[in-house]
Design a protein around this motif. Structure first.
Motif, PDB file in Angstrom:
ATOM      1  N   ASP A  56     -12.792  23.681  96.259  1.00  0.00           N
ATOM      2  CA  ASP A  56     -13.683  23.831  95.116  1.00  0.00           C
ATOM      3  C   ASP A  56     -13.965  22.427  94.599  1.00  0.00           C
ATOM      4  OD1 ASP A  56     -14.956  24.260  92.695  1.00  0.00           O
ATOM      5  OD2 ASP A  56     -13.699  25.960  92.156  1.00  0.00           O
ATOM      6  N   ASN A  57     -15.119  21.896  94.940  1.00  0.00           N
ATOM      7  CA  ASN A  57     -15.439  20.528  94.556  1.00  0.00           C
ATOM      8  C   ASN A  57     -15.669  20.376  93.055  1.00  0.00           C
ATOM      9  OD1 ASN A  57     -15.156  19.683  97.179  1.00  0.00           O
ATOM     10  ND2 ASN A  57     -17.357  19.647  97.616  1.00  0.00           N
ATOM     11  N   THR A  58     -15.952  21.467  92.368  1.00  0.00           N
ATOM     12  CA  THR A  58     -16.121  21.398  90.917  1.00  0.00           C
ATOM     13  C   THR A  58     -14.764  21.239  90.222  1.00  0.00           C
ATOM     14  OG1 THR A  58     -15.957  23.785  90.525  1.00  0.00           O
ATOM     15  CG2 THR A  58     -18.130  22.901  91.076  1.00  0.00           C
ATOM     16  N   LYS A  59     -13.704  21.628  90.913  1.00  0.00           N
ATOM     17  CA  LYS A  59     -12.356  21.522  90.349  1.00  0.00           C
ATOM     18  C   LYS A  59     -11.508  20.462  91.060  1.00  0.00           C
ATOM     19  CE  LYS A  59     -12.159  26.362  88.897  1.00  0.00           C
ATOM     20  NZ  LYS A  59     -11.429  27.658  89.021  1.00  0.00           N
ATOM     21  N   ASN A  60     -12.115  19.765  92.020  1.00  0.00           N
ATOM     22  CA  ASN A  60     -11.372  18.760  92.798  1.00  0.00           C
ATOM     23  C   ASN A  60     -10.086  19.346  93.374  1.00  0.00           C
ATOM     24  OD1 ASN A  60     -13.355  16.944  92.164  1.00  0.00           O
ATOM     25  ND2 ASN A  60     -12.086  15.622  90.891  1.00  0.00           N
ATOM     26  N   THR A  61     -10.197  20.521  93.939  1.00  0.00           N
ATOM     27  CA  THR A  61      -9.021  21.226  94.423  1.00  0.00           C
ATOM     28  C   THR A  61      -9.238  21.764  95.833  1.00  0.00           C
ATOM     29  OG1 THR A  61      -8.430  21.853  92.161  1.00  0.00           O
ATOM     30  CG2 THR A  61      -7.365  23.060  93.937  1.00  0.00           C
ATOM     31  N   LEU A  62      -8.198  21.601  96.629  1.00  0.00           N
ATOM     32  CA  LEU A  62      -8.154  22.088  98.001  1.00  0.00           C
ATOM     33  C   LEU A  62      -7.164  23.239  98.065  1.00  0.00           C
ATOM     34  CD1 LEU A  62      -8.928  21.402 101.057  1.00  0.00           C
ATOM     35  CD2 LEU A  62      -6.770  20.120 101.078  1.00  0.00           C
TER      36      LEU A  62
END
Length: 116
Positions: free
Chosen positions: A73-79
Motif C-alpha cells: 500500500d503505497n499510500t501507507k508506505n507498507t509492505l
C-alpha cells in the motif's frame, strides 16, 4: 535514513496463516521494488518474494508460490506478506528489503515459528 519495521510474526500450527507487515520510512517507498526474505537458524538469507513499484508484478520463490501473497500500500508506505498453509520448514526470521530479490536486512525482522 532507511527504516524498515516488520511485524505480524508469531507461533502457529502447521497449516495456519499469518500476515506480516513492513512499515517503511526514510526513502520514497513507492519508487522502490520491495522484497521479503527470511533466514532460518544456521542458514543463510533466502529470498521469498518481490513486488514491483506499483504492485503490478509479483515474483515468488518456488517454496512460496501458491501459499504466500505479497502486496503493498503505497499510500501507507507498507509492505505485506500473507502466508497461508504454513509448514514447519517456514520457521525463520522474516524481514523486508529494498529492491528485486533483495536479502539484505535493515530492520529487526519478525519471527515466524510453525509447529508440527
Amino acid at each position: 535514513q532507511v527504516q524498515l519495521v516488520e511485524s505480524g510474526g508469531g507461533m502457529v500450527q502447521s497449516g495456519g496463516s499469518l500476515r506480516l507487515s513492513c512499515a517503511a520510512s526514510g526513502f520514497p517507498f513507492g519508487f522502490y521494488a520491495m522484497s521479503w526474505a527470511r533466514q532460518a537458524p544456521g542458514k543463510g538469507p533466502e529470498w521469498v518474494s518481490t513486488i514491483t513499484t506499483g504492485g503490478g508484478s509479483t515474483y515468488y520463490s518456488d517454496f512460496a508460490k501458491g501459499r504466500f501473497t505479497i502486496s503493498r500500500d503505497n499510500t501507507k508506505n507498507t509492505l505485506y506478506l500473507q502466508m497461508n498453509r504454513l509448514k514447519p520448514e517456514d520457521t525463520a526470521l522474516y524481514y523486508c528489503a529494498q529492491g528485486h530479490q533483495a536479502t539484505n536486512r535493515v530492520g529487526q525482522g519478525t519471527q515466524v515459528t510453525v509447529s508440527s
